[in-house]
Motif scaffolding. Sequence first.
Motif, PDB file in Angstrom:
ATOM      1  N   GLU A 167      -7.435  -4.578 -12.100  1.00  0.00           N
ATOM      2  CA  GLU A 167      -6.983  -3.594 -13.138  1.00  0.00           C
ATOM      3  C   GLU A 167      -7.997  -2.555 -12.693  1.00  0.00           C
ATOM      4  O   GLU A 167      -8.386  -1.614 -13.137  1.00  0.00           O
ATOM      5  N   ASN A 168      -9.741  -3.435 -13.838  1.00  0.00           N
ATOM      6  CA  ASN A 168     -10.709  -2.291 -13.381  1.00  0.00           C
ATOM      7  C   ASN A 168     -10.802  -1.443 -11.766  1.00  0.00           C
ATOM      8  O   ASN A 168     -11.308  -0.631 -12.586  1.00  0.00           O
ATOM      9  N   VAL A 169     -10.956  -2.825 -10.884  1.00  0.00           N
ATOM     10  CA  VAL A 169     -10.967  -1.496  -9.891  1.00  0.00           C
ATOM     11  C   VAL A 169     -10.129  -1.072  -9.502  1.00  0.00           C
ATOM     12  O   VAL A 169     -10.456  -0.133  -8.660  1.00  0.00           O
ATOM     13  N   ALA A 170      -9.247  -1.022 -10.113  1.00  0.00           N
ATOM     14  CA  ALA A 170      -7.936   0.019  -9.487  1.00  0.00           C
ATOM     15  C   ALA A 170      -7.982   1.555 -10.231  1.00  0.00           C
ATOM     16  O   ALA A 170      -7.618   2.493 -10.005  1.00  0.00           O
ATOM     17  N   LEU A 171      -8.503   0.809 -11.682  1.00  0.00           N
ATOM     18  CA  LEU A 171      -8.680   2.383 -12.088  1.00  0.00           C
ATOM     19  C   LEU A 171      -9.290   3.397 -11.937  1.00  0.00           C
ATOM     20  O   LEU A 171      -8.305   4.387 -12.201  1.00  0.00           O
ATOM     21  N   PRO A 172      -9.753   4.186 -10.721  1.00  0.00           N
ATOM     22  CA  PRO A 172      -9.926   4.952 -10.759  1.00  0.00           C
ATOM     23  C   PRO A 172      -9.273   5.822  -9.515  1.00  0.00           C
ATOM     24  O   PRO A 172      -9.034   6.625  -9.429  1.00  0.00           O
ATOM     25  N   MET A 173      -8.508   4.753  -8.244  1.00  0.00           N
ATOM     26  CA  MET A 173      -7.324   5.177  -7.639  1.00  0.00           C
ATOM     27  C   MET A 173      -6.021   6.121  -8.834  1.00  0.00           C
ATOM     28  O   MET A 173      -5.706   6.272  -8.157  1.00  0.00           O
ATOM     29  N   LEU A 174      -5.904   4.589  -9.967  1.00  0.00           N
ATOM     30  CA  LEU A 174      -4.954   5.097 -10.349  1.00  0.00           C
ATOM     31  C   LEU A 174      -5.399   6.459 -11.116  1.00  0.00           C
ATOM     32  O   LEU A 174      -4.433   7.473 -11.176  1.00  0.00           O
ATOM     33  N   LEU A 175      -6.157   6.782 -11.318  1.00  0.00           N
ATOM     34  CA  LEU A 175      -6.551   8.271 -12.314  1.00  0.00           C
ATOM     35  C   LEU A 175      -6.367   8.968 -11.408  1.00  0.00           C
ATOM     36  O   LEU A 175      -6.153  10.223 -11.909  1.00  0.00           O
ATOM     37  N   GLY A 176      -6.520   8.947 -10.143  1.00  0.00           N
ATOM     38  CA  GLY A 176      -6.287   9.966  -9.025  1.00  0.00           C
ATOM     39  C   GLY A 176      -4.808   9.826  -8.625  1.00  0.00           C
ATOM     40  O   GLY A 176      -4.714  11.477  -7.932  1.00  0.00           O
ATOM     41  N   GLY A 177      -4.116   9.068  -8.912  1.00  0.00           N
ATOM     42  CA  GLY A 177      -2.914   9.837  -8.648  1.00  0.00           C
ATOM     43  C   GLY A 177      -2.477   8.483  -7.925  1.00  0.00           C
ATOM     44  O   GLY A 177      -1.043   8.720  -7.347  1.00  0.00           O
ATOM     45  N   ALA A 178      -2.803   6.864  -7.427  1.00  0.00           N
ATOM     46  CA  ALA A 178      -1.708   6.392  -6.150  1.00  0.00           C
ATOM     47  C   ALA A 178      -1.205   5.574  -6.733  1.00  0.00           C
ATOM     48  O   ALA A 178      -1.055   4.988  -8.247  1.00  0.00           O
ATOM     49  N   GLY A 179      -0.123   4.526  -6.298  1.00  0.00           N
ATOM     50  CA  GLY A 179       0.397   3.728  -7.104  1.00  0.00           C
ATOM     51  C   GLY A 179       0.238   2.708  -7.748  1.00  0.00           C
ATOM     52  O   GLY A 179      -1.029   2.328  -6.604  1.00  0.00           O
ATOM     53  N   ARG A 180       0.775   2.333  -8.320  1.00  0.00           N
ATOM     54  CA  ARG A 180       0.124   0.539  -9.118  1.00  0.00           C
ATOM     55  C   ARG A 180      -0.422  -0.525  -7.370  1.00  0.00           C
ATOM     56  O   ARG A 180      -1.292  -1.352  -7.558  1.00  0.00           O
ATOM     57  N   LYS A 181       0.691  -0.383  -6.758  1.00  0.00           N
ATOM     58  CA  LYS A 181       1.107  -1.255  -5.828  1.00  0.00           C
ATOM     59  C   LYS A 181      -0.225  -1.009  -5.061  1.00  0.00           C
ATOM     60  O   LYS A 181      -1.029  -1.841  -4.266  1.00  0.00           O
ATOM     61  N   GLN A 182      -0.152   0.262  -4.283  1.00  0.00           N
ATOM     62  CA  GLN A 182      -1.186   0.720  -3.523  1.00  0.00           C
ATOM     63  C   GLN A 182      -2.775   0.026  -3.876  1.00  0.00           C
ATOM     64  O   GLN A 182      -3.789  -0.396  -3.227  1.00  0.00           O
ATOM     65  N   ALA A 183      -3.121   0.901  -5.388  1.00  0.00           N
ATOM     66  CA  ALA A 183      -4.637   0.500  -6.205  1.00  0.00           C
ATOM     67  C   ALA A 183      -4.499  -0.582  -6.115  1.00  0.00           C
ATOM     68  O   ALA A 183      -5.930  -1.131  -6.126  1.00  0.00           O
ATOM     69  N   LEU A 184      -4.150  -1.242  -6.212  1.00  0.00           N
ATOM     70  CA  LEU A 184      -4.297  -3.328  -6.800  1.00  0.00           C
ATOM     71  C   LEU A 184      -4.245  -3.909  -5.678  1.00  0.00           C
ATOM     72  O   LEU A 184      -5.515  -4.591  -4.754  1.00  0.00           O
ATOM     73  N   ALA A 185      -3.657  -3.379  -4.296  1.00  0.00           N
ATOM     74  CA  ALA A 185      -3.874  -4.225  -3.333  1.00  0.00           C
ATOM     75  C   ALA A 185      -5.351  -3.257  -2.688  1.00  0.00           C
ATOM     76  O   ALA A 185      -5.788  -4.389  -2.777  1.00  0.00           O
ATOM     77  N   ALA A 186      -5.926  -2.431  -2.628  1.00  0.00           N
ATOM     78  CA  ALA A 186      -7.087  -1.954  -2.121  1.00  0.00           C
ATOM     79  C   ALA A 186      -8.021  -2.475  -2.767  1.00  0.00           C
ATOM     80  O   ALA A 186      -8.819  -2.831  -3.094  1.00  0.00           O
TER      81      ALA A 186
END
Length: 231
Positions: A107-126
């Motif tokens: 979740e920490n790693v996904a945070l910048p992507m989520l803040l940038g508007g990416a979907g949760r699934k895509q951000a967590l996969a990345a």
Amino acid sequence: MNPQWNNRALLSGRGLVKRYGTQYALAGVDIDIQPGEAVAIVGPSGSGKTSLLHVLAGILRADEGEIHLAGQRIDQFSEKKRSELRRTEFGFVFQQGMLVAELTAEENVALPMLLGGAGRKQALAAAREWLTRLGLHGKEGNRPGELSGGQAQRVAIARALTHRPKVIFADEPTGALDTRTGKETMDALLVAAADAGASVLIVTHDRELADSLPRTIVIRDGKIATKVAVP
Ligand SMILES: Nc1ncnc2c1ncn2[C@@H]1O[C@H](COP(=O)(O)OP(=O)(O)OP(=O)(O)O)[C@@H](O)[C@H]1O
Ligand SMILES: [Mg+2]
């Protein structure tokens, strides 16, 4: 001297001045960072290294000078646009990883992507992909308090890279780690940045680390002192 703009540079600063009252943190810095380049920034405590990183990244506004990213002048951007730039084009690794204690590693790693508007699934996969690349497969669900110092710092590195920034700013990223863990963490950062094609600016007190990078910029009293002969 009238330094020309270097058209091939990804990130350039010219005549950068940052003052705190009468104290000059930056006293006229010209700098060019090429795409994909890894550069060490060294110099005594208080010489202006952090100020330079923060001014280049738009965290601090310079009092004088210009900053260009990929040919576009960015120092006059509004706070809103600079914060967007920091979320999309830049990644940051600080001395202490500054992870969110309540969130898991992924979740920490996904945070910048989520803040940038990416979907949760895509951000967590990345996020999971970068964690694996940084040797943290199996630790995705751990919270920062359940990671070693070196592991936490690798999570911070993954977080700085997941949104595919053009430039990574690292301010003494291994300062809180022992020598061996610090070296491994730094190697991980450099390999990951090279993988992502990102430029890296690393502030470090570690001479050996600086010597291992293709270019070192020496800062003294808010100025670049690269002409100083190093034995
Ligand atoms: N918020 C501030 N207010 C006043 N002076 C500041 C502020 N931030 C930095 N300075 C001053 O600006 C100068 C440069 O500071 P900077 O943090 O850039 O140094 P540094 O090279 O990163 O040092 P270190 O290696 O100790 O981290 C110092 O003299 C410092 O005291
Ligand atoms: Mg500093």
